[in-house]
Design an enzyme around this catalytic site. Structure first.
Site, PDB file in Angstrom:
ATOM      1  N   GLY A   1       9.976  11.049  42.659  1.00 51.22           N
ATOM      2  CA  GLY A   1       9.751   9.949  43.587  1.00 51.22           C
ATOM      3  C   GLY A   1       8.507   9.212  43.138  1.00 51.22           C
TER       4      GLY A   1
ATOM      5  N   SER B   1       4.543   9.585  43.004  1.00 51.32           N
ATOM      6  CA  SER B   1       3.592  10.694  43.153  1.00 51.32           C
ATOM      7  C   SER B   1       2.440  10.380  44.105  1.00 51.32           C
ATOM      8  CB  SER B   1       3.042  11.112  41.789  1.00 51.32           C
ATOM      9  OG  SER B   1       2.442  10.026  41.118  1.00 51.32           O
TER      10      SER B   1
ATOM     11  N   CYS C   1       9.458  15.826  37.830  1.00 46.98           N
ATOM     12  CA  CYS C   1       8.927  14.482  37.619  1.00 46.98           C
ATOM     13  C   CYS C   1       7.679  14.243  38.474  1.00 46.98           C
ATOM     14  CB  CYS C   1      10.013  13.434  37.846  1.00 46.98           C
ATOM     15  SG  CYS C   1       9.611  11.831  37.086  1.00 46.98           S
TER      16      CYS C   1
ATOM     17  N   ARG D   1       0.754  10.063  34.023  1.00 45.77           N
ATOM     18  CA  ARG D   1       1.846   9.442  34.772  1.00 45.77           C
ATOM     19  C   ARG D   1       2.487   8.337  33.937  1.00 45.77           C
ATOM     20  NH1 ARG D   1       0.271   6.403  38.904  1.00 45.77           N
ATOM     21  NH2 ARG D   1       2.109   6.727  40.203  1.00 45.77           N
TER      22      ARG D   1
ATOM     23  N   ARG E   1      10.769   7.082  34.119  1.00 46.32           N
ATOM     24  CA  ARG E   1       9.323   6.887  34.326  1.00 46.32           C
ATOM     25  C   ARG E   1       8.624   8.246  34.269  1.00 46.32           C
ATOM     26  NH1 ARG E   1       8.159   4.065  39.650  1.00 46.32           N
ATOM     27  NH2 ARG E   1       6.095   3.902  38.745  1.00 46.32           N
TER      28      ARG E   1
ATOM     29  N   HIS F   1      14.507  14.863  35.428  1.00 49.45           N
ATOM     30  CA  HIS F   1      15.209  14.994  36.712  1.00 49.45           C
ATOM     31  C   HIS F   1      16.466  15.856  36.545  1.00 49.45           C
ATOM     32  CE1 HIS F   1      13.104  11.913  39.198  1.00 49.45           C
ATOM     33  NE2 HIS F   1      12.828  11.388  38.025  1.00 49.45           N
TER      34      HIS F   1
ATOM     35  N   GLU G   1      18.174  17.286  38.723  1.00 46.46           N
ATOM     36  CA  GLU G   1      19.089  17.096  39.849  1.00 46.46           C
ATOM     37  C   GLU G   1      20.032  15.913  39.648  1.00 46.46           C
ATOM     38  OE1 GLU G   1      15.782  14.240  40.697  1.00 46.46           O
ATOM     39  OE2 GLU G   1      15.990  16.203  39.750  1.00 46.46           O
TER      40      GLU G   1
END
Length: 197
Positions: free
Chosen positions: A52, A54, A84, A111, A140, A175, A177
């Protein structure tokens, strides 16, 4: 098994589905709880900290009193998976004053080191503990640029760590998921168990 998905922001439904798939492979009943307020983490056997944004996740975890509960969960040796932005939030050093990291994974991260949304990419990763490559989705993504002495590096891209384990916490820059492959969740929560036939 009760699995908690931190739900202040990020890929909540996708992680819930992935942990259900991983549990089903072990014939393990699982109850998934979305966590957006304090008081729920202590009842969880495993915990997921999704991707998402951070800075937003960090601010809300501390504001809602969830941050201390996540630290207690890990201190008790209970498994957690951070992906992430979740990796950034759980790191020792996020290199960003807007993030108040939880210090659960002894790494420092940059990041968006792999670039912005347009620089997202996918890669077939060799991951320690998995027999076949894992199709990883990087959006990202942060870069792990320093790893503590007790941190196990599980996967790299161009020599840089993108999946690590620090005690009960497995953290990824990608990610897991966002694929139909639950093996990273399996590795996080069932590392000693054989998959049911």
């Amino acid at each position: 098994m009760q699995a908690g998905v931190i739900a202040v922001q990020g890929d909540v439904a996708e992680h819930a589905a992935a942990v259900r798939n991983a549990a089903a492979a072990h014939d393990e009943p699982v109850d998934v709880v979305e966590i957006s307020e304090a008081g729920l983490v202590p009842d969880c056997d495993v915990l997921l900290v999704p991707g998402g944004e951070s800075t937003t996740i960090s601010r809300l975890l501390h504001r809602e009193g969830i941050a201390a509960e996540i630290r207690d969960h890990v201190a008790a040796g209970k498994p957690a998976l951070a992906t992430c932005a979740g990796l950034i939030v759980c790191a020792r050093d996020a290199k960003d004053d807007r993030v108040d990291p939880l210090g659960l994974v002894d790494v420092s991260v940059d990041r968006n080191a792999f670039g912005r949304q347009k620089d997202s990419f996918e890669a077939a990763l060799s991951v320690d503990g998995l027999d076949d490559p894992f199709h990883a989705v990087f959006i990202r993504a942060p870069l792990i640029d320093d790893v503590g002495p007790d941190v196990e590096v599980l996967a790299t891209v161009d020599g840089g760590p993108v999946a690590v384990r620090d005690g009960p916490v497995l953290a990824t820059a990608f990610h897991p998921e966002l694929t139909d492959d639950p093996r990273i969740h399996d590795l996080a929560f069932f590392p000693e168990q054989e998959v049911m036939a």
